[in-house]
Every structure is written in C-alpha cells, then in structure tokens.
Design a protein around this motif. Structure first.
Motif, PDB file in Angstrom:
ATOM      1  N   VAL A 293       0.810  -1.224   0.000  1.00 34.27           N
ATOM      2  CA  VAL A 293       0.000   0.000   0.000  1.00 34.27           C
ATOM      3  C   VAL A 293       0.844   1.276   0.000  1.00 34.27           C
ATOM      4  CG1 VAL A 293      -0.389  -0.004   2.511  1.00 34.27           C
ATOM      5  CG2 VAL A 293      -2.001   1.154   1.011  1.00 34.27           C
ATOM      6  N   ASP A 294       1.945   1.299   0.727  1.00 33.20           N
ATOM      7  CA  ASP A 294       2.739   2.523   0.772  1.00 33.20           C
ATOM      8  C   ASP A 294       3.506   2.764  -0.532  1.00 33.20           C
ATOM      9  OD1 ASP A 294       5.325   3.989   2.910  1.00 33.20           O
ATOM     10  OD2 ASP A 294       3.609   4.896   1.914  1.00 33.20           O
TER      11      ASP A 294
ATOM     12  N   VAL B  34      14.074   9.366   0.110  1.00 26.02           N
ATOM     13  CA  VAL B  34      14.535   9.837  -1.201  1.00 26.02           C
ATOM     14  C   VAL B  34      14.485   8.703  -2.221  1.00 26.02           C
ATOM     15  CG1 VAL B  34      16.569  10.648  -2.470  1.00 26.02           C
ATOM     16  CG2 VAL B  34      15.929  11.721  -0.301  1.00 26.02           C
ATOM     17  N   LEU B  35      14.927   7.524  -1.851  1.00 25.98           N
ATOM     18  CA  LEU B  35      14.901   6.384  -2.767  1.00 25.98           C
ATOM     19  C   LEU B  35      13.467   6.076  -3.195  1.00 25.98           C
ATOM     20  CD1 LEU B  35      17.466   3.959  -1.055  1.00 25.98           C
ATOM     21  CD2 LEU B  35      17.778   5.170  -3.215  1.00 25.98           C
ATOM     22  N   ARG B  36      12.558   6.059  -2.226  1.00 19.43           N
ATOM     23  CA  ARG B  36      11.180   5.656  -2.508  1.00 19.43           C
ATOM     24  C   ARG B  36      10.391   6.750  -3.214  1.00 19.43           C
ATOM     25  NH1 ARG B  36       8.860   1.343  -0.243  1.00 19.43           N
ATOM     26  NH2 ARG B  36       6.874   2.443  -0.101  1.00 19.43           N
ATOM     27  N   GLU B  37      10.491   7.994  -2.719  1.00 16.98           N
ATOM     28  CA  GLU B  37       9.650   9.058  -3.263  1.00 16.98           C
ATOM     29  C   GLU B  37      10.262   9.692  -4.510  1.00 16.98           C
ATOM     30  OE1 GLU B  37       6.797  10.246  -0.942  1.00 16.98           O
ATOM     31  OE2 GLU B  37       7.291   8.238  -0.207  1.00 16.98           O
TER      32      GLU B  37
ATOM     33  N   LYS C 261      10.935   1.255  -4.856  1.00 13.88           N
ATOM     34  CA  LYS C 261      10.112   0.882  -3.693  1.00 13.88           C
ATOM     35  C   LYS C 261      10.585  -0.385  -2.981  1.00 13.88           C
ATOM     36  CE  LYS C 261       7.014   4.114  -4.921  1.00 13.88           C
ATOM     37  NZ  LYS C 261       6.665   5.292  -4.142  1.00 13.88           N
ATOM     38  N   GLY C 262      11.672  -0.973  -3.416  1.00 17.85           N
ATOM     39  CA  GLY C 262      12.135  -2.213  -2.798  1.00 17.85           C
ATOM     40  C   GLY C 262      12.456  -2.060  -1.325  1.00 17.85           C
ATOM     41  N   ALA C 263      13.223  -1.033  -0.973  1.00 17.97           N
ATOM     42  CA  ALA C 263      13.533  -0.767   0.434  1.00 17.97           C
ATOM     43  C   ALA C 263      12.268  -0.241   1.095  1.00 17.97           C
ATOM     44  CB  ALA C 263      14.662   0.252   0.537  1.00 17.97           C
ATOM     45  N   LYS C 264      11.959  -0.734   2.304  1.00 24.51           N
ATOM     46  CA  LYS C 264      10.685  -0.410   2.916  1.00 24.51           C
ATOM     47  C   LYS C 264      10.856   0.069   4.359  1.00 24.51           C
ATOM     48  CE  LYS C 264       8.728  -4.229   0.349  1.00 24.51           C
ATOM     49  NZ  LYS C 264       9.020  -3.702  -0.970  1.00 24.51           N
ATOM     50  N   GLU C 265       9.838   0.805   4.842  1.00 22.62           N
ATOM     51  CA  GLU C 265       9.863   1.211   6.235  1.00 22.62           C
ATOM     52  C   GLU C 265       9.087   0.206   7.071  1.00 22.62           C
ATOM     53  OE1 GLU C 265       9.310   5.313   7.329  1.00 22.62           O
ATOM     54  OE2 GLU C 265       8.270   4.751   9.174  1.00 22.62           O
ATOM     55  N   GLY C 266       9.807  -0.494   7.958  1.00 27.70           N
ATOM     56  CA  GLY C 266       9.128  -1.457   8.825  1.00 27.70           C
ATOM     57  C   GLY C 266       9.025  -0.928  10.240  1.00 27.70           C
ATOM     58  N   CYS C 267       9.942  -0.013  10.592  1.00 33.30           N
ATOM     59  CA  CYS C 267       9.946   0.458  11.974  1.00 33.30           C
ATOM     60  C   CYS C 267      10.362   1.913  12.102  1.00 33.30           C
ATOM     61  CB  CYS C 267      10.865  -0.400  12.827  1.00 33.30           C
ATOM     62  SG  CYS C 267      12.628  -0.129  12.506  1.00 33.30           S
ATOM     63  N   GLY C 268      11.065   2.447  11.079  1.00 33.32           N
ATOM     64  CA  GLY C 268      11.483   3.839  11.122  1.00 33.32           C
ATOM     65  C   GLY C 268      12.598   4.131  12.102  1.00 33.32           C
ATOM     66  N   LYS C 269      13.168   3.085  12.707  1.00 34.19           N
ATOM     67  CA  LYS C 269      14.200   3.320  13.715  1.00 34.19           C
ATOM     68  C   LYS C 269      15.471   2.523  13.460  1.00 34.19           C
ATOM     69  CE  LYS C 269      12.119   5.453  17.560  1.00 34.19           C
ATOM     70  NZ  LYS C 269      10.798   5.783  17.007  1.00 34.19           N
ATOM     71  N   GLY C 270      15.568   1.898  12.302  1.00 29.00           N
ATOM     72  CA  GLY C 270      16.775   1.135  11.993  1.00 29.00           C
ATOM     73  C   GLY C 270      16.874  -0.163  12.753  1.00 29.00           C
TER      74      GLY C 270
ATOM     75  N   GLY D  80      28.613  12.026  -2.810  1.00 27.83           N
ATOM     76  CA  GLY D  80      29.825  11.402  -3.351  1.00 27.83           C
ATOM     77  C   GLY D  80      29.967   9.920  -3.079  1.00 27.83           C
ATOM     78  N   ARG D  81      28.932   9.299  -2.541  1.00 27.04           N
ATOM     79  CA  ARG D  81      29.082   7.883  -2.187  1.00 27.04           C
ATOM     80  C   ARG D  81      28.268   6.998  -3.122  1.00 27.04           C
ATOM     81  NH1 ARG D  81      28.861   7.988   4.291  1.00 27.04           N
ATOM     82  NH2 ARG D  81      29.785   5.922   4.028  1.00 27.04           N
ATOM     83  N   GLU D  82      28.335   5.681  -2.854  1.00 25.89           N
ATOM     84  CA  GLU D  82      27.720   4.738  -3.782  1.00 25.89           C
ATOM     85  C   GLU D  82      26.618   3.942  -3.079  1.00 25.89           C
ATOM     86  OE1 GLU D  82      30.728   2.888  -6.083  1.00 25.89           O
ATOM     87  OE2 GLU D  82      29.358   1.377  -6.908  1.00 25.89           O
ATOM     88  N   VAL D  83      25.433   4.009  -3.648  1.00 25.37           N
ATOM     89  CA  VAL D  83      24.298   3.297  -3.061  1.00 25.37           C
ATOM     90  C   VAL D  83      23.858   2.182  -3.997  1.00 25.37           C
ATOM     91  CG1 VAL D  83      21.878   3.499  -2.338  1.00 25.37           C
ATOM     92  CG2 VAL D  83      23.487   5.361  -1.842  1.00 25.37           C
ATOM     93  N   LEU D  84      23.622   1.007  -3.426  1.00 22.18           N
ATOM     94  CA  LEU D  84      23.103  -0.120  -4.211  1.00 22.18           C
ATOM     95  C   LEU D  84      21.838  -0.625  -3.531  1.00 22.18           C
ATOM     96  CD1 LEU D  84      23.736  -1.969  -6.677  1.00 22.18           C
ATOM     97  CD2 LEU D  84      24.874  -3.516  -5.075  1.00 22.18           C
ATOM     98  N   THR D  85      20.734  -0.661  -4.292  1.00 18.53           N
ATOM     99  CA  THR D  85      19.471  -1.163  -3.745  1.00 18.53           C
ATOM    100  C   THR D  85      19.168  -2.534  -4.345  1.00 18.53           C
ATOM    101  OG1 THR D  85      18.034  -0.330  -5.511  1.00 18.53           O
ATOM    102  CG2 THR D  85      18.626   1.223  -3.737  1.00 18.53           C
ATOM    103  N   VAL D  86      18.078  -3.149  -3.888  1.00 26.08           N
ATOM    104  CA  VAL D  86      17.708  -4.479  -4.404  1.00 26.08           C
ATOM    105  C   VAL D  86      17.446  -4.416  -5.912  1.00 26.08           C
ATOM    106  CG1 VAL D  86      15.199  -4.313  -3.965  1.00 26.08           C
ATOM    107  CG2 VAL D  86      16.331  -6.540  -3.914  1.00 26.08           C
ATOM    108  N   GLU D  87      16.949  -3.273  -6.370  1.00 28.95           N
ATOM    109  CA  GLU D  87      16.709  -3.127  -7.812  1.00 28.95           C
ATOM    110  C   GLU D  87      18.023  -3.163  -8.577  1.00 28.95           C
ATOM    111  OE1 GLU D  87      15.423  -1.112  -5.459  1.00 28.95           O
ATOM    112  OE2 GLU D  87      13.257  -0.947  -5.765  1.00 28.95           O
TER     113      GLU D  87
END
Lengths: 760, 158
Positions: A24-25, B27-30, B35-44, B70-77
């Motif tokens: 949903v999000d 930033v990644l999601r919006e 959308k692969g990385a998700k918020e499950g708790c917001g606290k790490g 200047g850094r390198e980010v790799l997501t599940v996508e």
C-alpha cells in the motif's frame, strides 16, 4: 496429480524478492493527501473539547472529529460498541479522537500537535478480575462482553472418584503481531460519490462494510482492493476496518485520495493483540492415566471494545479440554472489558492460551502418576469414532495419534525424557511434548460468514484467469489456489493467473482467518471450473472423436485413454469460434455445524492435529533458555504445496518461541511502554533452532484434494512443549509466559533449585 | 534549505536538489521511485530498509541523504539489474512468504556473498541477524543464501 502435492515455486516469489510487488505505501494517486491520527493519552477520559481552529489557517488541510461523521460512528463487527472516533469519551490509551490530512507527509505530525484536546480523566481499570466487580463501567453491569459454557457428564463424581487431581492457575500475556508491514490504507473517492479503498488487509469484505457504514453509502458504492500484504497473523482481520474508515472519512470530506500509513509505534499502541489469559484448570485422572474430567475457568482480557472477543472466547472454550476423549467436562469462560487496547485475532484465536494450560496439566498428571507424558497422551487422544470433549464424534481425518507417534519416534522422546530428569550441573537439557488440535474454518461460532465465492475464466489463448475473495498475506494462498486451478482444469501451472482481490469481482467470501482459505476458496474454484470443463470436454470430444468421459485434460494437453490427441489451446480456440461461454462463478458453503451453549455440538467442519516436541538447554545460573530443536508434526489432510507447508511450520515455530520465551508487552496505567523492536523482542535468526517440520496426510473428505487448513496451528503447542521441556530440565513447571530468564531464575530460587545471586 | 547532492545510485551518477535532512529511504522511494527498500519500523531496528552504502549494509531509514554526497548506493533493484543468483535461490528454496522483509535480506546477503561466497551457515546467520522476518522462521532464508553462495562461487570460477 501433476501440480497439487508438488513443491512448485510460489507465483509471487520473484516480484516480492525484486521489490516489484506493490504494497500500500508503494502506491500514489494524483492529488493524494497524507493522514494522521490524534490519539488520547488517557486510558479512560471524558473528551470535553476538541479544538481544530488552529488548522483553519492552512488551505488544503482537512480535520475532523466524530461529529463530522456522515454515516455511523461505528465499525460493524459483532457488537455495536466500537467507534471509529472517540464519541466524547475514550476508553483506552491510544484511541483515535481526531483525524487530519495534508498535502505533505512531513507536516502531519506538526499539524496533530496543533489540535488541542481537553480531557477529564476518569477512573480506569486494567485488571480483568478487578474489572468484573463493575466499579469502573466500560460495558454493561459487570464489564463482561461474553460468557460461554460447556457442561457435559458428571464433574462432581469424576473429581470425587479420581486418583489424582491437579489444580493450577496459568497466565498468558499479550502478544503483538509484529507483521513487518504496518497497517495502511488509501481511500480514493469516486466521481459517483463512492469510495475505492486500497490497503493491507485480511478481510476486504469487512473493510467494505466498515467504509459503507461510516460514510452512510451503499455497499454497492464501495470497492475494496487488497494490496500485497506484508504479514497479518490475525492482526489485519478487524482493525484494518478502523484504519480504512479513518482514511475514507478524510477522503470523503476532502474529495481527494487520502493515504494513511501507521507508524510502528502507533501500530503497537493502538492495534489489536493476542488476548492475555487467566486459566484456572483442574484435571482429574485415574491412576492408569485415564483423564476422567476437566474443569476449566478461562478469562480473556478483551480491552476497551468487544471487537472479536466473543468469537475468540468461543474458540478458546471449544479447545479448552484439548484433543482428548474426556467424558466429564466443565468449561466456563468470560471475555472481560478493561481500559486497554482492544484485543482481537492472533494465530490460534483464543486457543493457544488455554492449550498452554491444558498441556502443562497433562505433564503434571504424567509426573504425578509416574507415566511417560507421550504415553499418557496416546492413551487419551481422540481417534476416529471417538467423542471430542464438546460432544462431537469425529469420523474423518483424525491424525492426532499419527502425529504423536511420528514425533516421539523421530525425537527419541521417551528415552531422553527419562535421561534428562535429575540432572546436575550448570547447563541442563530437557525435552517437552504437547499435542493440540485446531478447528478449521469459522465453525458454529461464525456460521453466518461460512461461505466463499470464486470466478474463473478461460481466455481465448487457452490460459486461465481466476479471482477469489480470500487473501494472500504470506501464507501462500495465491500459489496453492493456482495449483488447484491448474490441476482441476488440466492446464500448466504457468498458464494460470490469479487476479488481485477486489470486492467487486466475487460475492462476499468472508474473512481470511481460521485457516479457511484453502478449503473455502479451493472448493469454490472447483465448483466454478466444473461447467467450463464440461463444455470444453464436449468440444474436445468432437475434435478427437471420443466420448466426453474418455477425455482427460492434463498440463495443457488433451488425452484419450492415456494418448495425447490435441492441445487444450486448440480446444479453447474452437470453443471461442462457437461463441461458448467459458467463464463461471463458483460458491461454496461450509458443511453444517451446530452449537448449544452449555452443551456443545458439532463445532467445526473438520480438525487439524499436531504434536510438538521441544528440546532445550537451560542455563541454571542465568535462567536463559536455548531452544535446541523443535519437531513439529502436523496432520493437514493433504499438502497442496509441501514446501510452503514447511514454511508455515517453521514460521509458526519461531513465533511460538517468541511467545514462550521473549515477547512481552510492558504496560503502565494502560499505556504500552515498549513500542518498537528494540524493546518488544521478536526472534531473530539467531534465536531459531533446528526445526524439523513433518507433514502427515489423513485426507479430509470434503477438502479440495483432501486438504484442510492449518496456517495457525504451527504456533500452537510450541509454548507448552518448551515449558514442559524446561520442567524436564529443572524440575519446575513455569505457569506464566513468557518464560524470560528473570521469570525462570525467580522460579528456580523460589523452588529451592538454585541459590539466589546474593548468596553465591 | 535545499542542497545539491550528487551520488552514485545503482551504478549511475545521479544528482538531486533536496533538504539534506531527509532520509535516504524516503529519497529512494519518493524521488527515485525505488520501492524495494521499505519502512518497517522507522528506527533502523528491523532491516526492511537495508541498502548498501559503499558496499556495506545500512539502515536507510535513519541515514540522512546529506550523508550520501559522493558515495555509492546499491538497492535491491540494482542487485536485480546486475543479476544475482539470490533471487532464484530464494524462489527455489521457498524462502519468501509475505515478502516485505525480502529485499532487505537480499541486500544483506549480497553484501556477504560479495565478500565471501562460501560463507558458512554461522557467517550467514551473523550477516542477517539485523534483518527481522515474522513469517518464515528464517530456516529457508539461510538455505537460500547458502545455495546462492554456491552458485556465486561457481559463477566466479567460470
């Protein structure tokens, strides 16, 4: 069989793994607003004033209270006591009192702060037994939502004539579902004054009813679409209706799509939980090990509103005596209101609590009589033709003893149990056993909802599309039903596609709970396929020049007497040329059940059975328990997909370990203090031992391919098996969960098994 | 107060103009619609937001985009685009149920297998101990990662 019974890969595996599945999000709509909920910090309070005036200076910010509700301020479920927004009085800490929506997510928290609420705190009650004296009024005269009773045989005589009577009080705690995806809904107003709702949920038809009710519009104007759901476990059975109603209200007054995603803390504070239980259990046995009577008093702490408590209590009552043939049974149970978060469904639905008590009682009887606990169980377990403790004679699909025998032989239970008694040393091992059962489906307690619809269509290219009203939440329903459709129609697994769950596609199919989806939707699909297959066979018979009865569809090919003669695709092509109707709806109504309060009845359509054996190591200095191995054996009728069934067994074992040893909600004056994962501890990979999942099949004559449901029972029985193992290791029965190191340490000191730290 | 931030995302150089105190997850999601990385708790604390930062797994929900310059980010996508035996392995081993935690596990596992394809079961468990799963009991996840490691090893040696 080509596909059913095989461990084919899940239909949704890659989309989920690659981050493509849509939760949903992940969804966005043009002009969408973001919502927030203002919550009461008091467990019980009169709400004297809600001042929204500070928000008026913002254009495009919408806020509302219960006074702005166009329909009814009510989430329809069982009783009519559950408001969407607190109506001038709130009954638990965290209850919603106002809603706000804004065009930007990052200002919602600040806007909530600008809502001023004036409360007058009222006396509150947190203990269910204290609550029953009725001094603080939450519901009716004595705060009892529901009472259930079973009384069979002659309890007085049974206990008088017994050789041994064991009596104890057990306490079980809240359990938080901790699904990784929090609650969330997006409500999208339609041009015709209706509402589309997207969200994470188990029960789209419950959500549909709730949104129609709160907006005061027809069910025919509300469409609910389930998005990919990141875990449920019962926690997304009733409360999504509340979340949806909140989003829908804001969408209704703003005329814009509204997204409401709960933060983890908000979810833990306000969403449903497993009911805490207090169980007073008396067991009467003869010295040969025959259990002659049980007398159970079971209280569940329901929280501020009834929600699902009446049926949770009913299931717990039915399961209270365990899977044994006991002629004299008395059970009395109450669901009691308190000023705390309302409890609801959680894997097992009222039965894990009482079965924890039942299974420790069995081991205590065994200890007292000097009988092996497995032998004691085998003697008393029901077999085909025996009568359950609530009066039902079970005739089909009764694999209880099979599961026990298998578990005992694989684990070497009896030898280990004997060897582990009377250990010395700092680290002691123990082995424990528990046998449980689970009524599949809604049963007599949920009769009205016990039906399901399905839609199937064969497309012109020879492929199949289908829809059901039950939901995938990780348990594998999409895959299992795809397998059933492929097998039943006779096409390739890869040629079948399930459609997203949408209330406009099939009739009300009830909730996805009670381990019912495979049976209910599976059977509805088989019904839907029948007329389509009949037509196609007729057409095939003219193509291959054979009788309809000689035709077999298998994996997309047409066989006559075992010989491949044509392709399914060719037959479908001809059907389309002849303008044949290759779409159909199916509908399945549950077999009859019955129940009479005080007496019993045929409670469920069928039962699943399971034996768990846990092996542990106890550190006598610290009270820490390490689970070494879990053997979990289940009679599930027929495994549609053995690998997925194993997955359920393993997941349920982990969740059961959490319930047994580490999960505890800490409350102070009705406020939940541990609101995130560093303080509410669920098992990580390092907490899970070797798990041996074993499937036994005693086919259910009315189940699709013999299957019955079993999604819940992998968790049930884990806690008592572990507690019994701890007793085997230490000599002490711990009658309260979770068995944290502190609790075990204190018990060991109290029982004189170890010296307290101060004296070492 | 917005700032230009340049970094490498899934192998491509990107630049955005944004408030540096926004989280990397957001930033990644919006902004990038990943959308692969998700918020499950917001606290790490749950691992559902795990992405790789310069090859190391981090909780993107408590990492600020301002730190990514200047850094390198790799997501599940990005891992899916690179091609990895992890996806098939998770599928074959039945290691996915509700799927919400899965991308986070794949990212953590990928980081491990890039370091050590023949990681032992103990090393695998250590590497994923920060990823919570409520559905699977972890058993098949560990099996899937081991299997993928064997395939990584085979790939490397060909």
């Amino acid at each position: 069989m080509e596909i059913v019974g095989k461990s084919v890969p899940r239909v949704d595996a890659l989309s989920k793994a690659k981050g493509k599945a849509i939760y949903v999000d992940d969804l966005e709509f043009p002009g969408m607003l973001y919502a927030g909920v203002k919550r009461s910090p008091h467990p019980h309070a009169r709400i004297k004033k809600i001042d929204l005036s500070k928000l008026k200076k913002y254009s495009d910010v919408y806020a509302l209270t219960y006074e702005d509700i166009p329909g009814k301020n009510l989430v329809p479920l069982i009783f009519e006591d559950w408001p969407v927004l607190a109506p001038g009085i709130n009954k638990f800490n965290g209850e919603a009192v106002a809603l706000v929506a804004a065009p930007r997510k990052d200002i919602v928290e600040d806007l909530l702060e600008e809502i001023d609420v004036e409360y007058e705190p009222l006396p509150a009650v947190f203990d269910p037994i204290e609550s029953m004296n009725g001094r603080v009024k939450i519901y009716g005269e004595n705060n009892i939502f529901t009472t259930h009773r079973i009384e069979r045989g002659d309890i007085e005589s049974a206990f008088k004539e017994a050789d041994v009577v064991i009596e104890n009080v057990y306490k079980t705690p809240y359990q938080e579902h901790a699904y990784l995806e929090t609650q969330g809904m997006i409500a999208v107003p339609t041009p015709e004054g209706g509402m589309d709702v997207y969200g994470t949920m188990q029960c789209p038809f419950y959500v549909q009813k709730a949104v129609a009710e709160v907006l005061g519009i027809g069910l025919n104007k509300v469409r609910v679409i389930q998005t990919e759901t990141g875990g449920g476990f019962g926690g997304k059975e009733d409360v999504p209706s509340l979340v949806a109603a909140q989003a829908a209200l804001l969408a209704f007054i703003s005329g814009k799509p509204v997204k409401l995603i709960y933060k983890r803390e908000e979810d833990i504070i306000s969403m449903s939980k497993r009911h805490p239980g207090i169980i007073k259990y008396r067991t009467a046995a003869k010295k040969d090990g025959t259990i002659v009577g049980v007398d159970v008093e079971y209280i569940i702490d329901a929280g501020a509103y009834a929600t699902l408590s009446p049926v949770v209590l009913w299931r717990g009552t039915v399961h209270a005596a365990g899977p044994y043939k006991i002629p004299n049974v008395k059970v009395i149970s109450h669901a009691v209101a308190t000023n705390k978060v309302p409890c609801g469904a959680f894997r097992g639905f009222g039965s894990p609590q009482v079965l924890f008590a039942a299974e420790l009682q069995m081991n205590m009887v065994a200890e007292s009589l000097g009988i092996d606990p497995a032998t004691l169980r085998e003697k008393n377990l029901v077999k085909e033709g025996d009568e359950m403790p609530f009066g039902e004679v079970v005739r089909n699909s009764v694999g209880a003893v099979d599961t026990l025998k298998k578990a005992v032989s694989i684990s070497n239970f009896s030898e280990k149990y004997k060897a582990y008694k009377n250990q010395g040393g700092e680290k002691r091992r123990g082995i424990g056993i528990a046998t449980i059962f689970y009524g599949v489906g809604l049963g007599a307690g949920g009769k009205k909802l016990a039906r399901a619809g399905a839609f199937v269509q064969v497309t012109e290219d020879g492929k199949v599309q289908f829809a059901v009203g039950t939901t995938e939440m990780g348990q594998g329903m999409k895959t299992a039903l795809t397998q059933i459709v492929a097998e039943e129609m006779g096409v390739d697994y890869s040629d079948v596609q399930i459609l997203p769950v949408d209330t406009s596609r099939v009739p009300d199919s009830g909730p996805t709970v009670a381990s019912r989806a495979t049976v209910m939707s599976g059977n509805a699909l088989i019904e839907a396929i029948k007329p389509i297959k009949k037509k196609l066979k007729k057409i095939a018979s003219s193509i291959v020049d054979a009788d309809d009865e000689e035709i077999e569809f298998r994996k997309g090919k047409v066989y006559v007497k075992g010989k491949e003669r044509a392709s399914f695709k060719d037959v479908v092509k001809v059907a389309y040329e002849k303008r044949e109707h290759l779409a159909s709806q199916g509908y399945y109504v549950s077999p009859e059940t019955s129940w009479e309060d005080g007496k019993g009845g045929k409670a469920y359509m069928v039962y699943s059975w399971s034996t768990k054996i846990a092996e542990v190591e106890v550190d006598m200095l610290t009270g820490e328990v390490t689970v070494l191995r879990i053997i979990s054996v289940h009679d599930i009728g027929k495994a549609i997909n053995p690998q997925m069934a194993e997955g359920q067994i393993e997941g349920g074992a982990a969740q059961g370990i959490g319930y047994a040893l580490m999960e505890e909600i800490i409350m102070e004056e009705g406020k939940i203090l541990n609101q995130n994962f560093s303080t509410y501890i669920i098992p990580t990979v390092k907490d899970v031992p070797e798990i041996i999942p074993i499937i036994i099949e005693r086919p259910f004559e009315k189940g699709p391919y013999g299957a019955k449901g079993f999604g819940e029972q992998p968790l049930m029985g884990i806690a008592p098996a572990i507690a019994n193992a701890i007793q085997n290791a230490t000599g002490v029965f711990i009658k309260e969960l979770p068995i944290t190191p502190e609790r075990l340490y204190e018990a060991l000191v109290r029982e004189g098994k170890i010296k307290p730290w101060s004296e070492r | 107060m917005e700032r230009k931030i340049k970094f490498i995302l899934n192998g491509k150089e990107v630049e955005i103009l944004t408030d540096p105190t926004r989280t990397l997850l957001e930033v990644l999601r919006e902004d990038f619609k990943l959308k692969g990385a998700k918020e499950g708790c917001g606290k790490g604390e749950c691992g559902a937001c795990t992405v790789l930062l310069d090859g190391k797994p981090i909780p993107s929900c408590i990492t600020l985009i301002g730190q990514i310059e200047g850094r390198e980010v790799l997501t599940v996508e990005g891992i899916a685009k690179e091609g990895s035996p992890l996806f098939e392995a998770f599928k074959e081993e039945g290691a996915i149920q509700c799927g919400f935690c899965t991308p986070g596990f794949i990212v953590s596992a990928h980081a491990l297998l890039m370091r050590k394809a023949d990681a032992t079961e103990e090393e695998i468990k250590e590497a994923i101990s920060g990823n919570l799963c409520r559905c699977t009991g972890y058993v098949k996840i560990v099996k899937a990662i081991k299997r993928a490691g064997e395939l990584y090893g085979a790939k490397k040696s060909t």
